[in-house]
Design a protein around this motif. Structure first.
Motif, PDB file in Angstrom:
ATOM      1  N   UNK A 161      -6.929   4.041   1.610  1.00 15.77           N
ATOM      2  CA  UNK A 161      -7.102   2.947   0.612  1.00 15.77           C
ATOM      3  C   UNK A 161      -8.596   2.856  -0.118  1.00 15.77           C
ATOM      4  N   UNK A 162      -8.533   2.261  -1.141  1.00 17.84           N
ATOM      5  CA  UNK A 162      -9.869   2.181  -1.848  1.00 17.84           C
ATOM      6  C   UNK A 162     -10.746   1.057  -1.465  1.00 17.84           C
ATOM      7  N   UNK A 188      -2.451   5.444  -8.787  1.00 16.22           N
ATOM      8  CA  UNK A 188      -2.819   6.330  -7.920  1.00 16.22           C
ATOM      9  C   UNK A 188      -3.867   5.694  -6.699  1.00 16.22           C
ATOM     10  N   UNK A 189      -4.056   4.105  -6.950  1.00 15.39           N
ATOM     11  CA  UNK A 189      -4.806   3.361  -6.178  1.00 15.39           C
ATOM     12  C   UNK A 189      -3.897   2.863  -4.980  1.00 15.39           C
ATOM     13  N   UNK A 234      -0.167   1.224  -4.676  1.00 12.77           N
ATOM     14  CA  UNK A 234       0.195   1.122  -3.395  1.00 12.77           C
ATOM     15  C   UNK A 234      -0.279   0.026  -2.505  1.00 12.77           C
ATOM     16  N   UNK A 235       0.506  -0.956  -1.966  1.00 16.42           N
ATOM     17  CA  UNK A 235      -0.114  -1.967  -0.733  1.00 16.42           C
ATOM     18  C   UNK A 235       0.274  -1.336   0.291  1.00 16.42           C
ATOM     19  N   UNK A 281     -10.651   7.700  -6.844  1.00 16.08           N
ATOM     20  CA  UNK A 281      -9.246   7.320  -6.548  1.00 16.08           C
ATOM     21  C   UNK A 281      -8.459   8.299  -5.854  1.00 16.08           C
ATOM     22  N   UNK A 282      -8.650   8.794  -4.788  1.00 13.92           N
ATOM     23  CA  UNK A 282      -8.038   9.649  -3.814  1.00 13.92           C
ATOM     24  C   UNK A 282      -6.641   9.624  -3.977  1.00 13.92           C
TER      25      UNK A 282
END
Length: 429
Positions: free
Chosen positions: A167-168, A80-81, A138-139, A419-420
């Motif tokens: 994004x984190x 999920x990042x 995910x980039x 980790x939204x």
């Protein structure tokens, strides 16, 4: 394309080096077609075309006017990042004095800071990540408009960038002609200063140059202000802090009226600081000094102080993570882990005010002079030799920041503990 003269480790570099000529062609095409902030129509179009060929999952346009965002999902997404990578796209309002085939074809516009190279490197990373997908998450690849004084990063944020792509952490890099190719610089704190604009309006009393006693000369007052404000840094800023005050323009009178004392004068300049407390103190002292000097000479002065870009401050964990990623690519001896900050400014600072992240410098100045001309110079050109390394560094931040489950021992300290859940993003292109 000649073989790189420095050693780079890891599969990403080797993979990207195979399409180095294509990245060079893209970079030079962008160089030949420079566009100013929020006018990057051709540039955004070329980026979108390239991203679609790369096979990214989503392409979003019109974010912050001419900004583009690409989304690439890893082989796994269970973490999920999300990690963001940013490149700037705009050129400068200056005339190019180079004579190579890809020089600017637009009078008064030039890629004098290497944003054409930054864009090409991020496209190279997009192609590699889309072809390999060796990561869990995910980039988010951010192609930003208007870095050169237009606050394009702020415009993208206000347009919902991080709500749509939560994004984190976020990373960016800038070429640096004072460093050799194959080197990377970063530090876990300030990288670039804040940039403030100051305008000082001096009001006196006009008169005849032969009878100055009947006038209040604003040119004389402005000259005293120019000298006096330099005492702020030398006498009010602690020696262990940093600040710059530069008055870069003075406007007064008519050049053809050699015997006329004007009624007003204007000074324009910039203030650069790293610490918000120092910034506030300098602003306060400027008001006091300008007013006091003018009053003492029978005139008045008004200061307009505009805070344009905040300081670019890396977050410690993300900077250390970026150091480790760079070290794995080019070796410990080629990474400056405590790089001196620059008094220049960068609007990536707006992103770092919202998200943890780091801003890196990528060496490009070779011994033969290629890429060694400094930024914002009419003879500057991006050194195409470093395109694969910059792209590989971008890609490695993704792979090592979001490792596949089987590679969970890879460094993860750059990522926020939160980790939204990614917000589903629509495709606008």
């Amino acid at each position: 394309m000649s073989k790189s003269r420095y050693k780079v480790h890891g599969p990403a570099f080797a993979h990207i080096a195979a399409f180095h000529p294509e990245l060079t062609a893209l970079r030079r095409d962008l160089h030949a077609h420079p566009e100013l902030g929020f006018e990057e129509v051709y540039t955004a179009k070329r980026v979108v075309e390239s991203l679609k060929v790369c096979g990214v999952d989503e392409v979003h346009t019109g974010i912050g006017k001419t900004g583009v965002v690409a989304v690439i999902r890893g082989r796994q997404t269970g973490s999920g990042r999300m990690i963001g990578l940013r490149a700037d796209m705009d050129a400068l309002p200056m005339t190019e004095h180079n004579d190579f085939a890809w020089k600017s074809g637009r009078p008064g516009m030039m890629h004098g800071c290497g944003h054409d190279g930054h864009t090409a490197m991020l496209v190279g990373a997009a192609r590699y990540l889309a072809e390999t997908r060796q990561f869990d998450g995910t980039a988010v690849l951010i192609f930003q408009p208007g870095e050169e004084g237009f606050a394009g990063a702020k415009a993208m944020i206000e347009d919902g960038l991080f709500e749509r792509f939560p994004v984190n952490s976020v990373f960016a890099m800038h070429n640096w002609p004072q460093m050799r190719p194959g080197t990377v610089g970063v530090n876990p704190g300030p990288m670039m200063a804040s940039a403030d604009r100051i305008t000082i309006e001096v009001t006196g009393k006009g008169g005849h140059g032969a009878h100055p006693y009947a006038a209040v000369d604003p040119v004389l007052v402005a000259a005293h202000i120019i000298t006096a404000v330099q005492s702020i840094v030398s006498r009010n800023v602690r020696a262990i802090d940093s600040a710059v005050i530069s008055l870069c323009s003075m406007q007064a009178g008519d050049p053809g009226a050699f015997s006329v004392i004007p009624g007003t004068a204007r000074l324009i300049g910039t203030v650069r600081t790293f610490n918000p407390e120092v910034q506030a103190m300098v602003e306060k002292r400027l008001h006091e000094v300008c007013s006091g000097v003018a009053l003492g000479l029978g005139a008045s002065a008004h200061l307009n102080y505009e805070r344009i870009y905040p300081a670019t401050i890396n977050t410690r964990d993300e900077a250390r993570f970026a150091m480790e990623v760079a070290q794995r690519l080019v070796g410990h001896e080629h990474v400056d882990r405590n790089m001196d900050p620059s008094m220049g400014a960068e609007d990536f600072s707006f992103m770092l005010q919202v998200k943890p992240g780091a801003y890196l410098r990528l060496g490009q100045g070779a011994d033969n002079g290629q890429g060694a001309c400094f930024l914002h110079n009419s003879r500057y050109d991006f050194n195409d030799e470093v395109l694969p390394l910059g792209a590989a560094l971008h890609a490695s931040l993704i792979e090592q920041g979001m490792p596949l489950a089987s590679e969970a021992s890879a460094p993860r300290q750059a990522l926020s503990q939160s980790t939204p859940s990614p917000t589903p993003a629509r495709s606008d292109a």
